[in-house]
Design a protein around this motif. Structure first.
Motif: not given
Length: 272
Positions: A37, A87, A91, A187
């Motif tokens: 990230s 993130i 990731e 996310e």
């Protein structure tokens, strides 16, 4: 049960070990093909998944307060590198990859650094408070901790502890990292900041979580070892609850084994 005892290493062994693990980390960061990230946003995602705060100043035995003041300076710099990071699904959040190496040129000061059962002054000292906070918060989310290191020594007695012993994540640039994988389909965003008294953190998202978590110490004991010292042990679990508070799962999280650097208070069958 893990057998724990003090390890004495020469300065040459320590130096060579640091070089080896440091460059192995660089290779992993830049050549492994993993997705780390890096996107940051000032716009906060709308849902607070979990929030926690820890006091900036603690009176510790034989620790001068100037180390605490310098720690706050160091935390402000590190927070500026992490606040707002997102993130994405698939990731990995890498604590040290985002922060970078703490140096005087970047404004970091000498703070307290734990070292082989004691402590000393070191540039960037005190950043473990931030990694501890992020690790604890992550245990209360669907995010997955894929790399975390525990302290090998229990240096200070408990004082107003609100979390289980061993529920933090020690950090040493760059080979003792805290890494978190987003294996969800949404996310997550890290929001961290300082007030006058606290280091505050939040994991945020775009969706309300469907589960809640309760992290607790399932077992705790102290052993008197053959080499004369005491070792503190515990096992940490996590309850997974639905939105109505019904227990879905009781998960093993980690276990800790730390050499005690103070005389334990033993009561009943506490020591075995």
């Amino acid at each position: 049960m893990k057998n724990v005892k003090p390890i004495k290493r020469t300065q040459l062994r320590i130096t060579l070990g640091k070089l080896y693990y440091t460059y192995r980390r660089y290779i992993d960061w830049y050549f492994s093909g993993k997705k780390y990230s890096k996107k940051r946003s000032k716009n906060l995602l709308p849902i607070i998944v979990f929030e926690h705060k820890t006091p900036l100043y603690r009176k510790l035995k034989n620790v001068d307060m100037w180390m605490q003041y310098n720690k706050v300076n160091n935390l402000k710099i590190a927070v500026s590198k992490l606040n707002g990071v997102i993130i994405k699904p698939g990731e990995i959040f890498s604590y040290w990859k985002l922060i970078g190496k703490p140096t005087r040129r970047k404004g970091y000061l000498d703070g307290m650094v734990l070292f082989y059962g004691g402590f000393k002054a070191g540039v960037g000292g005190g950043l473990c408070q931030l990694s501890n906070l992020i690790y604890w918060m992550t245990l209360h989310t669907p995010l997955t901790v894929i790399e975390r290191y525990r302290h090998s020594y229990d240096v200070f007695p408990d004082s107003n502890r609100t979390q289980p012993f061993g529920s933090g994540a020690t950090c040493v640039y760059n080979y003792r990292d805290l890494q978190i994988f987003n294996d969800t389909d949404v996310e997550y965003q890290l929001h961290v900041y300082l007030t006058d008294e606290y280091l505050v953190g939040q994991w945020r998202s775009v969706e309300k979580p469907i589960y809640k978590y309760r992290v607790y110490e399932k077992k705790h004991w102290i052993t008197h070892e053959y080499w004369g010292g005491y070792v503190r042990h515990n096992i940490i679990h996590r309850e997974k609850l639905d939105i109505n508070g019904n227990l879905i799962d009781d998960e093993y999280i980690t276990e800790n084994h730390a050499i005690m650097m103070y005389q334990p208070f033993l009561e009943g069958n506490f020591a075995k």
